[in-house]
Scaffold this motif. Structure first.
Motif, PDB file in Angstrom:
ATOM      1  N   LEU A   1       0.793  -1.216   0.000  1.00  0.00           N
ATOM      2  CA  LEU A   1       0.000   0.000   0.000  1.00  0.00           C
ATOM      3  C   LEU A   1       0.836   1.282   0.000  1.00  0.00           C
ATOM      4  O   LEU A   1       0.308   2.340  -0.310  1.00  0.00           O
ATOM      5  N   VAL A   2       2.109   1.184   0.369  1.00  0.00           N
ATOM      6  CA  VAL A   2       2.952   2.385   0.380  1.00  0.00           C
ATOM      7  C   VAL A   2       3.324   2.749  -1.053  1.00  0.00           C
ATOM      8  O   VAL A   2       3.339   1.894  -1.949  1.00  0.00           O
ATOM      9  N   PRO A   3       3.620   4.015  -1.287  1.00  0.00           N
ATOM     10  CA  PRO A   3       4.007   4.421  -2.642  1.00  0.00           C
ATOM     11  C   PRO A   3       5.242   3.662  -3.134  1.00  0.00           C
ATOM     12  O   PRO A   3       6.109   3.267  -2.347  1.00  0.00           O
ATOM     13  N   ALA A   4       5.307   3.471  -4.427  1.00  0.00           N
ATOM     14  CA  ALA A   4       6.377   2.669  -5.033  1.00  0.00           C
ATOM     15  C   ALA A   4       7.756   3.256  -4.750  1.00  0.00           C
ATOM     16  O   ALA A   4       8.729   2.514  -4.612  1.00  0.00           O
ATOM     17  N   ARG A   5       7.851   4.557  -4.662  1.00  0.00           N
ATOM     18  CA  ARG A   5       9.174   5.149  -4.446  1.00  0.00           C
ATOM     19  C   ARG A   5       9.712   4.886  -3.043  1.00  0.00           C
ATOM     20  O   ARG A   5      10.891   5.049  -2.776  1.00  0.00           O
ATOM     21  N   TRP A   6       8.844   4.506  -2.093  1.00  0.00           N
ATOM     22  CA  TRP A   6       9.286   4.184  -0.740  1.00  0.00           C
ATOM     23  C   TRP A   6       9.762   2.749  -0.614  1.00  0.00           C
ATOM     24  O   TRP A   6      10.458   2.408   0.332  1.00  0.00           O
ATOM     25  N   ARG A   7       9.370   1.908  -1.543  1.00  0.00           N
ATOM     26  CA  ARG A   7       9.736   0.497  -1.482  1.00  0.00           C
ATOM     27  C   ARG A   7      11.099   0.264  -2.110  1.00  0.00           C
ATOM     28  O   ARG A   7      11.528   1.008  -2.988  1.00  0.00           O
ATOM     29  N   ALA A   8      11.738  -0.811  -1.694  1.00  0.00           N
ATOM     30  CA  ALA A   8      12.987  -1.219  -2.338  1.00  0.00           C
ATOM     31  C   ALA A   8      12.645  -1.716  -3.738  1.00  0.00           C
ATOM     32  O   ALA A   8      11.594  -2.327  -3.959  1.00  0.00           O
ATOM     33  N   ALA A   9      13.525  -1.464  -4.670  1.00  0.00           N
ATOM     34  CA  ALA A   9      13.275  -1.895  -6.050  1.00  0.00           C
ATOM     35  C   ALA A   9      13.280  -3.426  -6.116  1.00  0.00           C
ATOM     36  O   ALA A   9      14.256  -4.064  -5.727  1.00  0.00           O
TER      37      ALA A   9
ATOM     38  N   GLU B   1      11.242 -11.599  -9.122  1.00  0.00           N
ATOM     39  CA  GLU B   1      11.066 -11.919  -7.710  1.00  0.00           C
ATOM     40  C   GLU B   1       9.729 -11.472  -7.151  1.00  0.00           C
ATOM     41  O   GLU B   1       9.509 -11.543  -5.966  1.00  0.00           O
ATOM     42  N   ARG B   2       8.821 -11.021  -7.963  1.00  0.00           N
ATOM     43  CA  ARG B   2       7.526 -10.560  -7.476  1.00  0.00           C
ATOM     44  C   ARG B   2       6.687 -11.760  -7.051  1.00  0.00           C
ATOM     45  O   ARG B   2       6.435 -12.662  -7.832  1.00  0.00           O
TER      46      ARG B   2
END
Length: 77
Positions: free
Chosen positions: A42-50, A55-56
Motif C-alpha cells: 500500500l505504500v508508494p512505489a518510491r518508498w519500497r525497495a526496487a 522476484e515478485r
C-alpha cells in the motif's frame, strides 16, 4: 555390547505438544507477516525497495516465506 534403547513414555506426547506449538506460532506469525506484506504493497512505489526482476510474489507467498524463515528460530535450543 548392545543396549536396548527405551523410548521415553511421554516422548510422543511431547512431540505432539511441540508440533502444536509450532503450528500455532506459524499461524500467528503468518497473520502478522500478512499484515506487513499488505501494508508494504500500500505504500508508494518510491518508498519500497526496487524489486529484482522475476522476484515478485503474491502477498500470501511473501507472508508464508517470511513465517517459514523466522519461526524455526524459536525452536532452536
Amino acid at each position: 555390547m548392545a543396549h536396548a534403547v527405551k523410548a521415553r513414555p511421554n516422548s510422543a506426547r511431547a512431540r505432539r505438544k511441540e508440533e502444536t506449538q509450532y503450528r500455532l506460532l506459524m499461524a500467528v506469525s503468518f497473520a502478522i507477516f500478512l499484515i506487513g506484506a499488505v501494508l508494504s504493497r500500500l505504500v508508494p512505489a518510491r518508498w519500497r525497495a526496487a524489486p529484482r526482476q522475476g522476484e515478485r510474489q503474491s502477498v500470501i507467498a511473501e507472508a508464508r516465506a517470511a513465517a517459514q524463515t523466522s519461526v524455526p528460530f524459536a525452536f532452536m535450543s
